[in-house]
Design an enzyme around this catalytic site. Structure first.
Site, mmCIF file in Angstrom:
data_model
loop_
_atom_site.group_PDB
_atom_site.id
_atom_site.type_symbol
_atom_site.label_atom_id
_atom_site.label_comp_id
_atom_site.label_asym_id
_atom_site.label_seq_id
_atom_site.Cartn_x
_atom_site.Cartn_y
_atom_site.Cartn_z
ATOM 1 N N SER B 14 0.814 -1.284 0.124
ATOM 2 C CA SER B 14 0.089 0.118 -0.144
ATOM 3 C C SER B 14 0.510 1.510 0.063
ATOM 4 C CB SER B 14 -1.114 0.045 1.235
ATOM 5 O OG SER B 14 -1.976 0.857 1.326
ATOM 6 N N HIS B 41 -3.026 -0.877 -3.400
ATOM 7 C CA HIS B 41 -3.827 0.286 -3.354
ATOM 8 C C HIS B 41 -3.665 1.256 -3.519
ATOM 9 C CE1 HIS B 41 -4.624 -2.094 0.703
ATOM 10 N NE2 HIS B 41 -5.062 -2.828 0.250
ATOM 11 N N ASP B 134 -4.602 -4.503 5.368
ATOM 12 C CA ASP B 134 -4.994 -5.866 4.615
ATOM 13 C C ASP B 134 -3.809 -6.230 5.104
ATOM 14 O OD1 ASP B 134 -6.485 -6.859 2.286
ATOM 15 O OD2 ASP B 134 -5.850 -5.071 1.003
#
Ligand code: SAM
Lengths: 279, 192
Positions: B14, B41, B134
């Site tokens: 991310s 992401h 995540d």
């Protein structure tokens, strides 16, 4: 002696049996859906419906009539928006409409219509372009609850800002607020938009061609199928389309890997809009 | 180290993804044996910038994943913005529009769980820099299936939260620097 341990993972066996039960008992055929995400949704269903195993869920499916619709709710993904991917609708408006105008009457099939977001978008677009009155829309899905929502034409009010923005980006010539009124926290879309739409239960897996279409829009449905099923569905679309009719897919769907690819030409490549070849 | 030779690599990143991936991916040779599936992401309106940037620096192929695309070695497949990326048992990819998981679509957990199902012990899963958690649950699924779990050294990461969360959920995961991750991949992904 054989070891008393199944050679396949127990969950995989249960999953196959559950899909078999769903097919034998109710003629819902999910056996050739893309397994990875189907498995995920089945695990979610099992947990949230409160079963320890998929076998227990299967038993309930076969003996408790209330389980089927709930399970279908998990197995079919209902995520949708009006004018989703505005560039797709802009392409229909700018590139397809001039061709569609040349027909005295039009048949449009929205396959996998979910709660109606896509077919209402097209109905509005066709009204803006002056094509609505010559058009018959067919909107089909296998999820009865979604079909009922689509017929009711009700959408959560908090989505309307996004829908309005999408509509504008799609080249909308009117204001989306002209088509709905707000009531009880929901947007109720104008009944007249449904006048030319037939909603019906139709499965791309088990049902057949039902008419000659000028445009088939099937978006974000094929990604849930494996290749075999995708080929079946694309074959249905091919057989449904008039010569030079159009097929629109979702932003990440393609005919590239399909044996039917040769029957179509790119029409608006970036938007995954194809045209059935004449021969 | 896994006893079964890995057949695929899955990576999640991310905040700080670009920096981390530009250390790892360009280190892989053109004849790297394994496919890599990667979830990053990122805002949904800057799609292909990342893959183009990385392709310019890599010897392996770098591209956005297509639905039902068969996997090949020496290729990094990135999840497209706004779609989950999953891998199927037959060795091809699937995309899905399912709801976001932990507010993320694509979701690292979704990719990792599918890889654990599809490959069992024959997968390497790597959690890199990021500000959320995540990937932790997905990494656990990989560990439970007998796969190789790797976490970027949190102190080295641009954002430590994601590797920390993964480490906490999978205490047995190997904690490696980007350099060591690259070296490890070079080793498992080259001809024996
Ligand atoms: C993600 S929604 C897509 C909705 C809309 N077309 C869009 O793009 O926003 C997928 C829809 O496909 C439907 N579906 C799943 N399997 C189907 C099948 N075999 N035949 C027809 N529709 C199906 C689901 O019930 C769901 O409503």
């Amino acid at each position: 002696m054989k070891k008393a341990i199944p050679s396949e993972k127990t969950e995989d066996i249960e999953l196959r049996l559950l899909l078999e039960a769903l097919y034998c008992g109710y003629h819902y055929d999910f056996r050739n859906y893309a397994m990875a995400s189907l498995k995920r949704r089945l695990r979610q269903a099992r947990e949230q419906l409160g079963f320890a195993t998929l076998s227990a869920l299967q038993e309930s499916l076969l003996h408790d009539p209330a389980t089927l619709p709930r399970l279908i709710g998990y197995l079919t993904v209902q995520v949708s928006e009006m004018f989703r991917d505005p560039a797709y609708f802009r392409a229909i408006r700018e590139k397809l409409v001039p061709h569609l105008r040349t027909y005295p009457s039009l048949k449009i099939w929205v396959a996998g219509c979910s709660g109606g977001e896509e077919v209402y978008s097209l109905a509005i677009l066709f009204r803006e372009e002056g094509l609505e009155t010559r058009t018959q829309f067919y909107a089909t899905d296998i999820n009865h609850e979604a079909l009922a929502r689509a017929e009711a034409g009700l959408f959560a009010l908090d989505q309307l800002q996004l829908f309005t923005e999408n509509h504008r980006k799609s080249g909308g010539k009117s204001s989306l607020s002209d088509y709905y009124s707000a009531a009880y926290g929901r947007a109720s879309f104008d009944r007249s938009l449904r006048r030319r739409v037939v909603f019906s239960d139709h499965s791309l897996v088990t049902d057949a061609v039902f008419g000659e279409m000028h445009l088939v829009s099937c978006r974000n449905v094929l990604i849930y199928f494996d290749r075999t099923l995708q080929d079946r569905a694309i074959g249905l679309f091919k057989d449904s389309l008039v010569r030079k009719g159009f097929l629109g897919l979702g932003a990440k769907e393609t005919l590239r890997f399909s044996p039917h690819a040769g029957a179509f030409a790119d029409f608006v490549r970036e938007e995954r809009i194809y045209q059935r070849r004449a021969e | 180290m896994t006893k079964i030779p890995p057949q695929a690599v899955v990576i999640g990143a991310s905040a700080g993804a670009l920096e981390a991936l530009t250390t790892i991916l360009p280190a892989l040779p053109a004849d790297f044996l394994l496919p890599l599936m990667i979830v990053v992401h990122m805002p949904s309106d800057s799609p292909s910038a990342l893959t183009e940037l990385l392709q310019a620096r890599c010897r392996i192929r770098v591209r956005e994943a297509e639905d039902k695309e068969p996997l090949s070695g020496a290729t990094a497949y990135f999840a497209p913005p706004d779609y989950h990326l999953l891998v199927e048992a037959g060795g091809h990819l699937s995309l899905s529009n399912d709801e976001p998981v932990l507010y993320s679509r694509p979701s690292i957990d979704v990719l990792f769980e599918s890889a654990a199902d599809a490959y069992g012990p024959a997968v390497v899963a790597i959690v890199l820099s990021g500000t959320n958690r995540d990937g932790a649950v997905g990494l656990k699924a990989v560990v439970e299936a007998g796969g190789m779990a790797i976490v970027q050294t949190p102190q080295e990461a641009f954002a430590a939260a994601m590797p920390e969360a993964a480490k906490a959920m999978c205490p047995g995961a190997r904690v490696l620097s980007l350099r060591d991750i690259a070296a490890y991949l070079q080793k498992v992904g080259s001809q024996p």
